[in-house]
Enzyme design. Structure first.
Site, PDB file in Angstrom:
ATOM      1  N   LYS A 134      42.605  38.038  54.945  1.00 48.91           N
ATOM      2  CA  LYS A 134      43.585  37.471  54.011  1.00 48.91           C
ATOM      3  C   LYS A 134      44.691  38.494  53.709  1.00 48.91           C
ATOM      4  O   LYS A 134      44.461  39.710  53.791  1.00 48.91           O
ATOM      5  CB  LYS A 134      42.914  36.990  52.724  1.00 48.91           C
ATOM      6  CG  LYS A 134      42.532  38.069  51.756  1.00 48.91           C
ATOM      7  CD  LYS A 134      42.269  37.509  50.344  1.00 48.91           C
ATOM      8  CE  LYS A 134      42.068  38.680  49.400  1.00 48.91           C
ATOM      9  NZ  LYS A 134      41.929  38.370  48.015  1.00 48.91           N
ATOM     10  N   LYS A 165      35.127  44.911  46.700  1.00 48.28           N
ATOM     11  CA  LYS A 165      35.879  45.913  45.927  1.00 48.28           C
ATOM     12  C   LYS A 165      35.029  47.149  45.664  1.00 48.28           C
ATOM     13  O   LYS A 165      35.565  48.251  45.572  1.00 48.28           O
ATOM     14  CB  LYS A 165      36.369  45.329  44.595  1.00 48.28           C
ATOM     15  CG  LYS A 165      37.370  44.234  44.774  1.00 48.28           C
ATOM     16  CD  LYS A 165      38.732  44.637  44.266  1.00 48.28           C
ATOM     17  CE  LYS A 165      39.709  43.505  44.493  1.00 48.28           C
ATOM     18  NZ  LYS A 165      41.026  43.839  44.841  1.00 48.28           N
ATOM     19  N   LYS A 222      47.096  42.076  48.195  1.00 49.45           N
ATOM     20  CA  LYS A 222      48.079  42.952  47.552  1.00 49.45           C
ATOM     21  C   LYS A 222      47.585  44.390  47.490  1.00 49.45           C
ATOM     22  O   LYS A 222      48.375  45.306  47.367  1.00 49.45           O
ATOM     23  CB  LYS A 222      48.496  42.427  46.181  1.00 49.45           C
ATOM     24  CG  LYS A 222      47.436  42.260  45.147  1.00 49.45           C
ATOM     25  CD  LYS A 222      48.038  41.667  43.870  1.00 49.45           C
ATOM     26  CE  LYS A 222      46.948  41.042  43.023  1.00 49.45           C
ATOM     27  NZ  LYS A 222      47.414  40.235  41.944  1.00 49.45           N
TER      28      LYS A 222
END
Ligand code: TYM
Length: 341
Positions: free
Chosen positions: A207, A117, A210
């Site tokens: 993966k 992130k 979202k």
């Protein structure tokens, strides 16, 4: 009474990956164990802005998150099942600070999600993003939760919570916290062979996320069911020409088989056996597209039928419970560290 606990963040629209990895596993476990276990499914709203968001939407997203829990099948009439917001239970933040002081900078720096992130948001790497797993540890340890249904990507954070709990139990020479079950035990408890990781539809080695900006890579729970079906029809597969479960060489096909099994509550081995030797990827996609389309239509109708007032009433009840339980645990910890007698 043992506690099963999980949370799903409300800042972005959850995906089918979240649904399978967390909602579905949690609700299956609630149905199996709620008669004699506490089941806490909370909304980690304080975790929702560790990276920048549109704050004007947050409150509504949190309420929608609660509706999602109910629509997914959590039985709100069962007195052992609790839904609450992290931000409305101050002990979460207070315990997080204490845990911060028993967590080493080095171990927190090793968290893969923080590294990923911080690359994505290189212009805004906040201390909140760094502390995220320590607040998550507080969410878990406050309630002595043993089982935490999670997708595979979150097991490293669970391991950190286990390490902090063990360290503090040793330091204060008492069982201050229940140490959550290990990854292997969690997976077994969820009746799985390994942690779940639903893949991106366009890049099946990654993966389904979202936060991805590629809409075709993910199915969001608010997607128009027809649009979702089209995304499945255009999912990336391979050139092998035969349907097999092989995550290494055929991750796209294997992902579709996993989605089909999880969304129809069937054993993955049975689904694999049904399709063994078949060669039409189109047939497989049509079947999965139909499954997902029907699920979304039904789920969205259920969400629409729940009012904001109903969701808020469920929260008020859950927050009364959560404040009572967490205050006691926080006091035990405050006593251990010498803040109160
Ligand atoms: P969040 O919202 O990022 O993810 C929610 C859950 O969805 C799982 N998940 C997936 N599972 C399978 N395949 C995927 N592609 C996939 N993507 C996401 C995640 O593993 C997670 O279980 N940090 C938590 C929120 C949280 C929490 C807690 C959870 C905060 N405090 C305490 C449990 C206990 C999280 O990742 O949320």
């Amino acid at each position: 009474m043992q506690t099963i606990l999980t949370g799903i963040r409300a800042n972005e629209e959850p995906t089918l990956g979240n649904f399978i990895g967390a909602y579905k596993t949690m609700i299956n476990l609630a149905n199996e164990h709620a008669a004699d276990s506490r089941v806490n499914m909370f909304v980690p709203d304080l975790h929702s802005f560790t990276t920048p968001i549109d704050h004007s939407k947050l409150y509504a997203q949190v309420i929608k998150g609660v509706k999602y829990y109910i629509a997914a099948g959590l039985d709100i009439n069962n007195p052992n099942i609790h839904i609450y917001r992290q931000s409305h239970v101050p002990a979460h933040s207070e315990l997080a600070w204490i845990l911060d002081c028993f967590t080493y900078f080095g171990e927190a720096s090793r968290m893969t999600q923080f590294k990923e992130k911080s690359e994505e948001h290189a212009d805004a790497i906040t201390v909140g993003l760094f502390n995220y797993p320590i607040l998550m540890a507080a969410d878990i340890l406050l309630y002595d939760a043993k089982y935490i249904p999670l997708g595979e990507d979150q097991f490293q954070h669970l391991e950190l919570a286990r390490d902090i709990a063990t360290r503090m139990n040793n330091k204060f020479d008492r069982e201050l916290f229940t140490v959550p079950a290990s990854e292997a035990e969690q997976v077994k408890f969820m009746h799985l062979e390994k942690g779940l990781r639903i893949r991106s539809l366009t890049e099946p080695t990654k993966k389904m996320s979202k936060s991805s900006t590629n809409e075709k890579s993910k199915i969001s729970l608010s997607d128009d069911p027809e649009v979702a079906a089209k995304k499945i029809m255009s999912a990336t597969t391979d050139n092998e020409g035969v349907i097999r479960f092989d995550m290494v060489n055929q991750p796209g096909v294997s992902n579709l088989l996993t989605i089909e099994a999880m969304m129809t509550d069937r054993d993955i081995q049975d689904v694999i056996a049904d399709w063994a030797g078949q060669t039409s990827y189109g047939d497989l996609k049509r079947k999965v597209a139909e499954t997902v389309k029907n699920f979304l239509s039904d789920f969205q109708a259920k969400v629409a039928a729940i009012s904001d007032e109903e969701a808020e009433a469920v929260l008020a009840k859950g927050e009364t419970y959560a404040n009572e339980v967490s205050k006691q645990k926080l006091a035990e910890v405050q006593r251990a560290v010498g803040l109160i007698r």
